[in-house]
Write a protein that holds these residues in place. Structure first.
Motif, PDB file in Angstrom:
ATOM      1  N   GLU A  75       0.920  -1.255   0.063  1.00  0.00           N
ATOM      2  CA  GLU A  75      -0.004  -0.099   0.295  1.00  0.00           C
ATOM      3  C   GLU A  75       0.726   1.222   0.101  1.00  0.00           C
ATOM      4  O   GLU A  75       0.545   2.067  -0.721  1.00  0.00           O
ATOM      5  N   LYS A  76       1.611   1.420   0.951  1.00  0.00           N
ATOM      6  CA  LYS A  76       2.584   2.479   1.099  1.00  0.00           C
ATOM      7  C   LYS A  76       3.459   2.600   0.009  1.00  0.00           C
ATOM      8  O   LYS A  76       3.895   3.775  -0.777  1.00  0.00           O
ATOM      9  N   GLN A 110       3.295  15.928   2.406  1.00  0.00           N
ATOM     10  CA  GLN A 110       4.671  16.141   2.765  1.00  0.00           C
ATOM     11  C   GLN A 110       5.631  15.485   1.593  1.00  0.00           C
ATOM     12  O   GLN A 110       6.530  15.873   1.158  1.00  0.00           O
ATOM     13  N   SER A 111       5.223  14.200   1.092  1.00  0.00           N
ATOM     14  CA  SER A 111       5.949  13.617   0.032  1.00  0.00           C
ATOM     15  C   SER A 111       5.909  14.617  -1.043  1.00  0.00           C
ATOM     16  O   SER A 111       6.949  14.720  -1.792  1.00  0.00           O
ATOM     17  N   LEU A 112       4.741  15.247  -1.459  1.00  0.00           N
ATOM     18  CA  LEU A 112       4.858  16.174  -2.467  1.00  0.00           C
ATOM     19  C   LEU A 112       5.782  17.409  -2.370  1.00  0.00           C
ATOM     20  O   LEU A 112       6.331  17.758  -3.442  1.00  0.00           O
ATOM     21  N   GLN A 167       8.203   5.534   6.791  1.00  0.00           N
ATOM     22  CA  GLN A 167       9.344   6.105   6.261  1.00  0.00           C
ATOM     23  C   GLN A 167       9.238   6.224   4.926  1.00  0.00           C
ATOM     24  O   GLN A 167      10.099   6.779   4.088  1.00  0.00           O
ATOM     25  N   TYR A 168       8.070   5.929   4.219  1.00  0.00           N
ATOM     26  CA  TYR A 168       8.027   5.733   2.904  1.00  0.00           C
ATOM     27  C   TYR A 168       8.255   7.069   2.015  1.00  0.00           C
ATOM     28  O   TYR A 168       8.674   7.280   0.979  1.00  0.00           O
ATOM     29  N   GLN A 169       7.641   8.145   2.876  1.00  0.00           N
ATOM     30  CA  GLN A 169       7.693   9.594   2.371  1.00  0.00           C
ATOM     31  C   GLN A 169       9.052  10.038   2.027  1.00  0.00           C
ATOM     32  O   GLN A 169       9.419  10.931   1.341  1.00  0.00           O
ATOM     33  N   TYR A 170       9.864   9.459   2.939  1.00  0.00           N
ATOM     34  CA  TYR A 170      11.400   9.839   2.754  1.00  0.00           C
ATOM     35  C   TYR A 170      12.282   9.520   1.591  1.00  0.00           C
ATOM     36  O   TYR A 170      13.468   9.944   1.438  1.00  0.00           O
ATOM     37  N   VAL A 171      11.506   8.366   0.964  1.00  0.00           N
ATOM     38  CA  VAL A 171      12.324   8.045  -0.314  1.00  0.00           C
ATOM     39  C   VAL A 171      12.491   9.098  -1.194  1.00  0.00           C
ATOM     40  O   VAL A 171      13.556   9.280  -2.083  1.00  0.00           O
ATOM     41  N   ILE A 172      11.356  10.013  -1.598  1.00  0.00           N
ATOM     42  CA  ILE A 172      11.259  11.090  -2.485  1.00  0.00           C
ATOM     43  C   ILE A 172      12.237  12.093  -1.831  1.00  0.00           C
ATOM     44  O   ILE A 172      12.846  12.560  -2.733  1.00  0.00           O
TER      45      ILE A 172
END
Length: 372
Positions: free
Chosen positions: A62-63, A140-142, A193-198
């Protein structure tokens, strides 16, 4: 005996042609650029392919789907920043590669336009992240994606391609793609932590953009040319039709993920679709460097003699067609065992999506070579 002699004669003829090709300075330059572009495209697409199994295991399906959805949304604005300059500017640079003043003028006008578009794009992303309901949870990812947009704006890949010197840009891409990949493996271990990948990838894009921008100025001894309204208008006109063409390609390549996110909202399915899409694009990367490396070469030739260049294009096109058919059939045969090894299971949804999209390899290759 006669068949044997004919075979030997054919082999000698092929070897002679290859020898002549390697001794011709122009062809040698094209072949070197072809090699570097192949490596460049390989790096561009192998990094996400290496990343996918790790993210599926660490952040979950999902993430991972949310990450793909956010990345796709950001890249709409990247395509906007690119405008049609990857083709129109490459063409201009190839034609005027010995004129330092014209190259400097083209360089600073296009960089100025891309920076302005990137600023407008960042504003657009911010507004969308705070007004579109489905994007709000991932704002935040954006925001982290701002760095990708600015990094792309400063990265003058069109300049190096037009100058037919792809060695440097390949090295920079190797560093800016693989280093973030290494840091993702080291730092990302939990689903949240998925958003920190971007963010990590954005840092790579920014550093690569800044470094390649200043290196280009030094490498080609460019001097500052103040952007003018007339020059900016001219560049926008030059790239407009090609921009519309790339928007069309963007819609068929990226909008599927966007539609799935807004309609079904099942990010696991988006993740499966994305894996299949990455394999299809990897097939495209095997054929695309040929057309990319020939583009500046044909740009110069068309400028002097259209008829002979059309004939030359036809000869190269036959070899190009044979290669594309071979690549497509090869991928058709190996996809099932490749997915099983790659993801550690059969994943029928991924394979079904792949079969549906495989013709894109042929269609896009011919669109690039004969269309653009």
């Amino acid at each position: 005996y006669l068949n044997k002699m004919a075979h030997q004669s054919m082999v000698k003829n092929i070897l002679y042609k290859l020898s002549s090709f390697s001794k011709n300075s122009e062809y040698k330059q094209v072949s070197q650029n072809m090699m570097y572009l192949t490596l460049l495209n390989f790096i561009t697409y192998i990094s996400p392919i290496l990343l996918i199994p790790y993210l599926l295991k660490t952040v979950g399906e999902e993430k991972f789907g949310i990450y793909i959805f956010s990345w796709t949304f950001i890249f709409y604005f990247v395509y906007l920043v690119n405008y049609g300059f990857d083709f129109s500017a490459t063409n201009q640079i190839a034609i005027n590669k010995i004129d330092k003043y014209k190259i400097s003028n083209i360089f600073f006008n296009i960089i100025f336009i891309r920076v302005i578009i990137s600023i407008l794009s960042v504003i657009g992303i911010y507004i969308a992240a705070n007004t579109i309901h489905i994007l709000m949870p991932y704002k935040q990812s954006l925001y982290f994606g701002f760095g990708i947009v600015f990094g792309i704006a400063l990265f003058p890949s069109w300049l190096y391609q037009g100058m037919e010197e792809m060695k440097f840009i390949t090295i920079v891409n190797l560093i800016t793609r693989l280093l973030p990949l290494l840091f993702i493996f080291i730092l990302i271990h939990k689903a949240e932590q998925y958003q920190y990948v971007i963010l990590i990838q954005a840092i790579g894009f920014i550093l690569g953009g800044i470094f390649s921008f200043f290196f280009a100025i030094k490498r080609y001894k460019l001097f500052f040319c103040k952007p003018s309204v007339s020059s900016i208008t001219q560049q926008l006109k030059e790239g407009w039709s090609l921009f519309l063409s790339t928007v069309g390609m963007t819609l068929y390549r990226e909008t599927n993920v966007f539609i799935m996110g807004f309609t079904i909202g099942n990010y696991s399915l988006i993740g499966y679709y994305s894996v299949a899409d990455k394999f299809v694009r990897f097939g495209q990367t095997l054929a695309m460097p040929i057309a990319q490396s020939l583009y500046p070469y044909f740009s110069r030739k068309f400028h002097t003699n259209k008829d002979s260049t059309f004939q030359m294009m036809s000869k190269f096109g036959k070899l190009y067609f044979s290669l594309i058919v071979f690549i497509t059939l090869f991928m058709l045969i190996i996809i099932k065992p490749a997915i099983r090894i790659y993801l550690g299971g059969s994943y029928p949804d991924v394979i079904a999506n792949f079969y549906i999209m495989l013709p894109i390899v042929i269609v896009s290759a011919f669109s690039y070579y004969y269309g653009i």
